[in-house]
Design a protein around this motif. Structure first.
Motif, short mmCIF file in Angstrom:
data_model
loop_
_atom_site.label_atom_id
_atom_site.label_comp_id
_atom_site.label_asym_id
_atom_site.label_seq_id
_atom_site.Cartn_x
_atom_site.Cartn_y
_atom_site.Cartn_z
N ASN A 44 -6.69 10.45 0.18
CA ASN A 44 -6.31 9.29 -0.62
C ASN A 44 -7.06 8.09 -0.10
N ARG B 133 -2.47 9.48 9.55
CA ARG B 133 -2.32 8.83 8.25
C ARG B 133 -1.19 9.50 7.47
N LEU B 134 -0.48 8.69 6.73
CA LEU B 134 0.67 9.19 5.97
C LEU B 134 0.25 10.28 4.99
N ASP B 135 -0.93 10.09 4.36
CA ASP B 135 -1.34 11.07 3.35
C ASP B 135 -1.87 12.37 3.96
N GLU B 136 -1.88 12.45 5.28
CA GLU B 136 -2.27 13.70 5.93
C GLU B 136 -1.06 14.53 6.33
N GLU C 185 -5.51 0.46 6.98
CA GLU C 185 -4.84 -0.28 5.90
C GLU C 185 -4.11 -1.53 6.38
N VAL D 49 3.93 2.52 9.14
CA VAL D 49 4.98 2.69 8.12
C VAL D 49 6.34 2.37 8.72
N ALA E 127 4.00 9.25 -1.42
CA ALA E 127 3.27 7.98 -1.25
C ALA E 127 1.84 8.25 -0.82
N ALA E 128 0.87 7.87 -1.67
CA ALA E 128 -0.54 8.11 -1.36
C ALA E 128 -1.09 6.93 -0.59
N SER E 129 -0.76 6.86 0.68
CA SER E 129 -1.22 5.73 1.47
C SER E 129 -1.88 6.23 2.74
N SER E 130 -2.90 5.50 3.17
CA SER E 130 -3.54 5.90 4.43
C SER E 130 -3.05 5.03 5.58
N LEU E 131 -1.92 4.39 5.42
CA LEU E 131 -1.30 3.70 6.56
C LEU E 131 -0.92 4.75 7.61
N THR E 132 -0.92 4.35 8.87
CA THR E 132 -0.53 5.31 9.89
C THR E 132 0.99 5.39 9.95
N ARG F 171 8.40 1.61 -3.06
CA ARG F 171 8.71 1.64 -1.63
C ARG F 171 8.62 0.24 -1.02
N ARG G 280 0.82 -1.21 0.00
CA ARG G 280 0.00 0.00 0.00
C ARG G 280 0.86 1.27 0.00
N LEU G 281 2.18 1.09 0.21
CA LEU G 281 3.08 2.24 0.11
C LEU G 281 3.51 2.49 -1.33
#
Lengths: 364, 259
Positions: free
Chosen positions: A363, B129-132, A305, B92, B83-88, A255, A250-251
């Motif tokens: 996103n 979130r990463l994208d924030e 995610e 990551v 990186a357009a991800s909503s992982l925290t 990456r 998802r990255l």
């Protein structure tokens, strides 16, 4: 390797929490919130499953149905047949197809890095429809297992669609862009073939083809439910060892590769799993739209995610949508059952609009 | 510990992008790759990390590392921060230890990831979130992830490109400290020549996929090299504390062809 572990240990020691370490409380609270969503999903699942078994044209009450489930020997044979041979297979199939499409949707959106991807992006539904249409048109039946003819044709045609997409994508390193393009081309190809079959079919045959394409849970039986269950179980077990690698994907591909994911191998494996899940679901009940697209988005909003939670939540959400649609299909028009493929699309489209509005500027 | 790069060659189609690069990077040493856009800095780092098809070999302490195995020892941080991800943020960072993650995350590992985030003052963002995040914050998160892997070799592509001045200094100081205290081999592509001169032990000037010069800052940063590599006229000043300062004056015609 030993040196690498020593190095890791040395950095761990160097970064051991000081006397007043920063707290992971916020993360733990987040995980608890996500688990709570999962519990809500399970609760809704149980309620919807019971509602689906209870709902139907024959006027069986909740108590009567539960009584039949617990002590089948104490009820009439007709009640037993209605509950065990008609309603329970439908409910089980709704659950399994929802699980399959929900998980396949997450996988597709993960390996393609595309929020619009669904199990049908690669043309599987059109291929299944074409396979079914050919069999209905020609009237071919398998010896000994005639009931398996249409599902098998749909299944084989889905695999053929998967093979075509895989062939072109593999030549270009399994890049998501090529997979989507090859999928769209395959989709149009099978849609055209399907339309041609409909064009040359007689009105009666055309009606049968169109009804198959609507998607219907009434095709569920104790003969085909275990097959779909085995497919779902196999597909779930296949990806469990890759759960963190899928999260890393998802990255983005570059990456994920940078932190040690063999991106191409993972995409090939998950592609095969998606093909298996989708064909397993579509072959027995026909085309059911929107579940594979919408369920992953709902699940992602609830549990984020992390695929340890996202995958089960997406499957659960898919099952809940299917169960809700199944209930609706039975109560909207008393005495008749609307094909579930129509109901999922009708409730799926407004929900998708809601998600688009809610997700403005974010996103997926 | 040494990382020996032996006649590494990368092609994009028919065009060679890295031409027969041979070099040795040593433990505890911080190396900067400098050069104009398209000189081959990022490609060299990716090829050493095993992320691009390349000819040539890479050896760690004399042992050849096949591309598929390099991830065990070499951590590479790409340049992109979009990186357009909503992982925290914490997820990551945890992914940095991908190979050792299991279904149940040990509390100690989570605590260490939070501590790693605290190195750059990011612990309070652990559930964001990463994208924030801003581009600079994202770059710090990915840098934390690379450090959390605790690699033997750390390759960074423009690790300070999106950072403000303070964080540029913090990051480069941290990398120097890491190399000195753990013997990690650190190599990074840098555009800021003054930071490269100040914080790294060795500079490699890349031009057209080849080494134009390599060595200490005073050996590499001179008017001729800068004119040939960047197509600029520049003064190179020696400051009181023996540091070099590059003062770009004007762009001339264009960079010269590689020798």
């Amino acid at each position: 390797m030993i040196r690498a572990n020593l190095s890791e240990a040395a950095v761990d020691a160097a970064s051991d929490p000081p006397s007043d370490p920063p707290s992971a409380t916020a993360y733990r609270a987040l995980i608890q919130r996500r688990l709570l969503w999962l519990i809500c999903g399970i609760t809704a699942f149980l309620a919807l499953a019971v509602a689906d078994i209870v709902t139907g044209p024959s006027m069986l009450g909740l108590g009567e149905v539960l009584h039949t489930l617990v002590t089948p020997s104490e009820v009439s044979s007709m009640t037993r047949v209605i509950v065990f041979d008609i309603r329970l297979p439908v409910t089980c199939m709704a659950i399994l197809v929802g699980l399959a499409l929900g998980m396949a949707g997450v996988h597709m959106q993960t390996i393609l890095g595309n929020p619009l991807a669904s199990p049908y992006t690669l043309g599987f539904s059109a291929a299944a429809g074409f396979g079914a249409a050919i069999v209905i048109l020609t009237g071919i039946t398998l010896p000994f297992v005639p009931w398996l003819t249409i599902p098998l044709a749909a299944f084989l045609m889905c695999l053929a669609a998967g093979g075509i997409v895989f062939f072109f994508a593999r030549m270009q390193g399994m890049s998501p862009e090529v997979m989507v393009l090859a999928g769209i081309a395959t989709l149009f190809m099978f849609q055209a073939a399907q339309s041609f079959v409909q064009y040359i079919a007689s009105p009666e045959v055309l009606q049968s083809i169109v009804f198959w394409l609507f998607g219907s849970l009434l095709r569920a039986s104790w003969a085909n439910v275990p097959i779909v269950a085995a497919v779902v179980a196999l597909a779930t077990l296949a990806v469990l060892p890759d759960i963190w690698r899928l999260t890393a994907l998802r990255l983005g591909g570059s990456r994920a590769a940078a932190i040690g994911v063999n991106v191409q191998a993972l995409r090939i494996k998950v592609f095969a799993v998606v093909a298996l899940l989708t064909t397993g679901a579509v072959a027995f009940v026909g085309t059911i739209g929107f579940v594979g697209l919408v369920a992953p988005h709902i699940a992602r909003m609830a549990v984020g995610e992390d695929q340890r939670l996202l995958l089960p939540m997406a499957g659960l959400t898919g099952a809940n949508i299917m169960l809700a649609a199944s209930v609706l299909s039975k109560i909207v028009s008393p005495g008749a059952v609307i094909p579930i493929g129509i109901v999922t699309a009708v409730i799926g489209v407004p929900f998708l609009f809601f998600l688009i509005l809610r997700g403005q500027g974010r996103n997926w | 510990m040494t990382l020996f790069i032996d006649t590494l060659c990368v092609r994009y189609g028919a065009a060679p992008v890295i031409r027969d690069v041979t070099d040795t990077w040593r433990d505890g040493e911080v190396t900067a790759l400098i050069g104009c856009n398209g000189a081959g800095k990022s490609t060299l780092l990716k090829a050493v990390a095993g992320l691009l098809p390349a000819q040539g070999t890479v050896r760690l302490d004399g042992i050849p590392l096949p591309p598929a195995d390099r991830g065990r020892h070499i951590a590479y941080m790409p340049q992109e921060t979009g990186a357009a991800s909503s992982l925290t943020v914490l997820e990551v960072v945890l992914l940095g230890r991908l190979r050792s993650l299991s279904m149940r995350l040990p509390s100690a590992l989570i605590a260490k990831a939070v501590t790693a985030l605290d190195t750059f003052g990011l612990a309070h963002l652990q559930t964001r979130r990463l994208d924030e995040l801003s581009g600079g914050q994202r770059q710090l998160v990915f840098l934390t992830q690379a450090l959390f892997r605790a690699p033997r070799v750390l390759l960074l592509d423009e690790p300070t490109a999106a950072l403000d001045l303070r964080h540029q200094l913090l990051v480069l100081e941290r990398l120097r400290h890491l190399a000195a205290s753990t013997g990690t081999i650190v190599a990074m592509a840098l555009h800021d020549l003054n930071l490269a001169a100040q914080f790294t032990d060795r500079l490699i000037a890349l031009h057209g996929g080849e080494f134009r010069a390599a060595g200490a800052a005073e050996d590499v940063l001179n008017r001729d090299n800068l004119a040939a590599m960047y197509g600029i006229e520049a003064d190179v000043l020696r400051l009181g504390n023996a540091r070099l300062q590059v003062m770009p004056l004007r762009a001339t015609t264009k960079a010269g062809a590689p020798s």
